[in-house]
Design an enzyme around this catalytic site. Sequence first.
Site, PDB file in Angstrom:
ATOM      1  N   GLY A 214       0.827  -1.208   0.000  1.00  0.00           N
ATOM      2  CA  GLY A 214       0.000   0.000   0.000  1.00  0.00           C
ATOM      3  C   GLY A 214       0.852   1.244   0.000  1.00  0.00           C
ATOM      4  CG  ASN A 215      -0.271   4.612  -1.563  1.00  0.00           C
ATOM      5  OD1 ASN A 215      -0.977   5.448  -1.031  1.00  0.00           O
ATOM      6  ND2 ASN A 215      -0.666   3.913  -2.629  1.00  0.00           N
ATOM      7  NE  ARG A 216       3.775   7.898   5.424  1.00  0.00           N
ATOM      8  CZ  ARG A 216       4.637   8.837   5.727  1.00  0.00           C
ATOM      9  NH1 ARG A 216       5.819   8.848   5.163  1.00  0.00           N
ATOM     10  NH2 ARG A 216       4.337   9.768   6.593  1.00  0.00           N
ATOM     11  CB  SER A 217      -2.553   8.272  -0.544  1.00  0.00           C
ATOM     12  OG  SER A 217      -3.666   9.099  -0.800  1.00  0.00           O
ATOM     13  CB  ALA A 282      -1.293   7.300  -3.926  1.00  0.00           C
TER      14      ALA A 282
END
Length: 419
Positions: A214-217, A282
């Site tokens: 995943g990512n930090r958006s 993102a």
Amino acid sequence: MTEDAMRAPRVVVGVGAGIAAYKTCEVVRGLAECGHDVRVVPTRSALEFVGAATFEALSGNPVRTEVFANVPEVEHVRIGQQADLVVVAPATADLLAKAAHGLADDLLTNTLLTARCPVALFPAMHTEMWEHPATRANVATLRARGTIVPDPDTGRLTGTDSGPGRMTDPSEIVDLARLLIDEPHGLPRDLEGVHVVVSAGGTREPLDPVRFLGNRSSGRQGYALARVAAARGARVTLVSAHTTSLPVPAGVEVVHVSTADELRHAVHEAAKSASVVVMAAAVADFKPAALVEHKIKKTDTEPEPVVLDRNADVLAELVENRRGSQVIVGFAAETGDGGSDVLQHGRAKLRRKGSDLLVVNAVGDGKAFEVEENSGWLLAADGAETPIPFGSKSQLAAALWDAVSELLARDRAGGETRG
Ligand code: CTP
């Protein structure tokens, strides 16, 4: 700078007699924390829900409900005349009716009649009351006069009921209020009748049933874009990947997705009827080549490497399959590196992606991700570069919609065709 320009903006918070009044405490606190001069004006019955002392402590100003209090100051006229913004939350069916018909039997309704600044009413009531033809007609009258009346949220109401009628989330109200203070002539309705698609949040690519890439958006920027577009009259489809739990902006249709493939499908589907697509999500560039069916267990042997496949570039596909003069906007979160600064990366990305506009944000060191404020540059395909000063994500959204609106107006005037 004149003394008037230097003073804190004066915000009146009107409070109607609804149970949602307890949430208005958060609105008052949020606005006071922004440095605004907040004056709370409840109706008599609103004080049955929250006491005057609470509002006085949170706003730092006296709380009155009656026209005959503090007569030498002529408060029933002054408060409205001097306000830079009036927000009413919750706006009950009764208050909407009084505002629509110009009744003035207490300090709040007098204030509504004397205010010449933007006025935003946030309805909260049971679904039957919201859907009653009398309320619908009152809301239509108010909107036609330029009063901002967002649709209430749908969800849990008082007791066991559920449906449309829940007051807009306090953080949304504060955000919208901040935006209105910057727009003393009210929000433009330049996106009336325009269908816009906004993607938001971060996608998740599953590795096994419990793990993902995943990512930090946080999704905050995309949600702010959706909120501001809806407030400017657009029909908004928000394709939302994973976010920190954010309230759905009033009047926005949300399609929830998880993976990049799901987002790709939902965006292309919604884009079929859209004049504008903004890719603020993102999107993961890679996904695990295979989904392991059972939870991956640790063993004594070396772990298997994770093999990745490429995901489609949704933004590039949108540009390639552009429908007519559709406006397409990308976002770029850049950290910069040894060779190239953030802006240079942004310019290169705009050329590579071929979108009409690209918003470039600097990220890293607590910038942009998971925070309320944002800044950056707005790069246009014609070479124009506009710095976006540090401010709320709604302010950045407003700057972006200004630029989009200009492109749409150029098209309507028979100007250039993009693509
Ligand atoms: N984007 C997309 N599909 C992807 C990846 C990104 O549509 N698979 C969109 C994003 O929503 C954003 C823009 O492309 O609007 C730029 O995203 P970014 O991740 O910065 O671009 P990349 O092309 O992945 O470039 P980088 O090599 O910097 O990761």
